[in-house]
Design an enzyme around this catalytic site. Sequence first.
Site, PDB file in Angstrom:
ATOM      1  N   CYS A   8       0.865  -1.186   0.000  1.00 41.95           N
ATOM      2  CA  CYS A   8       0.000   0.000   0.000  1.00 41.95           C
ATOM      3  C   CYS A   8       0.900   1.235   0.000  1.00 41.95           C
ATOM      4  O   CYS A   8       2.078   1.139  -0.369  1.00 41.95           O
ATOM      5  CB  CYS A   8      -0.969  -0.020   1.182  1.00 41.95           C
ATOM      6  SG  CYS A   8      -0.189   0.039   2.812  1.00 41.95           S
ATOM      7  N   ASN A  11       2.294   1.481   4.414  1.00 40.76           N
ATOM      8  CA  ASN A  11       2.589   0.210   5.111  1.00 40.76           C
ATOM      9  C   ASN A  11       2.275   0.287   6.608  1.00 40.76           C
ATOM     10  O   ASN A  11       2.932  -0.355   7.430  1.00 40.76           O
ATOM     11  CB  ASN A  11       4.046  -0.249   4.870  1.00 40.76           C
ATOM     12  CG  ASN A  11       4.324  -1.704   5.274  1.00 40.76           C
ATOM     13  OD1 ASN A  11       5.428  -2.033   5.696  1.00 40.76           O
ATOM     14  ND2 ASN A  11       3.352  -2.574   5.175  1.00 40.76           N
ATOM     15  N   CYS A  13      -1.436   0.791   7.395  1.00 37.12           N
ATOM     16  CA  CYS A  13      -2.871   0.493   7.501  1.00 37.12           C
ATOM     17  C   CYS A  13      -3.245  -0.744   6.677  1.00 37.12           C
ATOM     18  O   CYS A  13      -3.420  -1.836   7.217  1.00 37.12           O
ATOM     19  CB  CYS A  13      -3.721   1.681   7.066  1.00 37.12           C
ATOM     20  SG  CYS A  13      -3.565   3.118   8.150  1.00 37.12           S
ATOM     21  N   ARG A  14      -3.364  -0.567   5.356  1.00 37.10           N
ATOM     22  CA  ARG A  14      -3.945  -1.642   4.543  1.00 37.10           C
ATOM     23  C   ARG A  14      -3.041  -2.859   4.372  1.00 37.10           C
ATOM     24  O   ARG A  14      -3.488  -3.992   4.560  1.00 37.10           O
ATOM     25  CB  ARG A  14      -4.352  -1.086   3.169  1.00 37.10           C
ATOM     26  CG  ARG A  14      -5.485  -0.078   3.247  1.00 37.10           C
ATOM     27  CD  ARG A  14      -5.619   0.715   1.971  1.00 37.10           C
ATOM     28  NE  ARG A  14      -4.483   1.602   1.766  1.00 37.10           N
ATOM     29  CZ  ARG A  14      -4.270   2.342   0.691  1.00 37.10           C
ATOM     30  NH1 ARG A  14      -5.133   2.272  -0.304  1.00 37.10           N
ATOM     31  NH2 ARG A  14      -3.227   3.126   0.611  1.00 37.10           N
ATOM     32  N   SER A  15      -1.777  -2.632   3.983  1.00 34.99           N
ATOM     33  CA  SER A  15      -0.953  -3.817   3.681  1.00 34.99           C
ATOM     34  C   SER A  15      -0.551  -4.621   4.929  1.00 34.99           C
ATOM     35  O   SER A  15      -0.509  -5.855   4.853  1.00 34.99           O
ATOM     36  CB  SER A  15       0.252  -3.479   2.789  1.00 34.99           C
ATOM     37  OG  SER A  15       1.132  -2.587   3.398  1.00 34.99           O
ATOM     38  N   ASP A 130      -8.104   3.844   1.039  1.00 30.06           N
ATOM     39  CA  ASP A 130      -7.185   4.298   2.093  1.00 30.06           C
ATOM     40  C   ASP A 130      -7.992   4.786   3.297  1.00 30.06           C
ATOM     41  O   ASP A 130      -8.755   5.743   3.174  1.00 30.06           O
ATOM     42  CB  ASP A 130      -6.351   5.440   1.498  1.00 30.06           C
ATOM     43  CG  ASP A 130      -5.277   5.918   2.450  1.00 30.06           C
ATOM     44  OD1 ASP A 130      -5.325   5.554   3.638  1.00 30.06           O
ATOM     45  OD2 ASP A 130      -4.401   6.662   1.995  1.00 30.06           O
TER      46      ASP A 130
HETATM   47  P1  4NP Z   1      -1.763   2.834   4.115  1.00 30.87           P
HETATM   48  O1  4NP Z   1      -2.417   4.185   4.687  1.00 30.87           O
HETATM   49  O2  4NP Z   1      -1.224   3.176   2.748  1.00 30.87           O
HETATM   50  O3  4NP Z   1      -2.928   1.897   4.039  1.00 30.87           O
HETATM   51  O4  4NP Z   1      -0.694   2.413   5.102  1.00 30.87           O
HETATM   52  C1  4NP Z   1      -1.724   5.392   4.773  1.00 30.87           C
HETATM   53  C2  4NP Z   1      -0.851   5.613   5.793  1.00 30.87           C
HETATM   54  C3  4NP Z   1      -0.205   6.837   5.898  1.00 30.87           C
HETATM   55  C4  4NP Z   1      -0.438   7.821   4.972  1.00 30.87           C
HETATM   56  C5  4NP Z   1      -1.307   7.583   3.921  1.00 30.87           C
HETATM   57  C6  4NP Z   1      -1.949   6.367   3.815  1.00 30.87           C
HETATM   58  N1  4NP Z   1       0.200   9.079   5.093  1.00 30.87           N
HETATM   59  O5  4NP Z   1      -0.093   9.970   4.301  1.00 30.87           O
HETATM   60  O6  4NP Z   1       1.056   9.238   5.980  1.00 30.87           O
END
Ligand code: 4NP
Length: 162
Positions: A8, A11, A13-15, A130
């Site tokens: 993702c 790294n 939340c989703r992955s 997201d």
């Molecule tokens: P992820 O979510 O891609 O599912 O881990 C996010 C985590 C952090 C951010 C964006 C999406 N950020 O902008 O810091």
Amino acid sequence: MKRVLFVCLGNICRSPAAEGVFRHQLSAAGLEKRFLVDSAGTGGWHTGKRADPRMRAAAARRGLDLTSRARQLDAADLEHFDHILTMDAANLAAVQRLAQHVKAGGASRLAVVEPLVRYCQRGTPGEVPDPYYGGEQGFELVLDLLEDACAGLLQALLRSQA
Ligand code: 4NP
């Protein structure tokens, strides 16, 4: 042994949640020795951090313990893994760009890169959205999607190994 990497943006939340869901499904089926599972982010801002506390809490309510530490995807991942599963169109484009670069450098065998939602069985969502800037419900929706998609992925990988 199949090597599977979930990707993702951050790294956190989703992955990591996909990694936790898939590990849980493998362990329930007694298949953990046949797979190597990891996750990474296309961005490196959160390197070294545990998964977002909101995602860890939502996962814990479903009996999942998310233990991974964030890391950034790198070129070696394209050669090391057999399958890379991305969460949204931006992740897919970023991994495909890196794959082009690795291929141009002479790599012979690269991971199959595809959107994880391709394996959803209960619907046809366009992406794993997201949840970072949204409310608690976003995390539940992500976990619902991941449970469905990872089950479909496991079935497909087992079929391809048969
Ligand atoms: P992820 O979510 O891609 O599912 O881990 C996010 C985590 C952090 C951010 C964006 C999406 N950020 O902008 O810091």
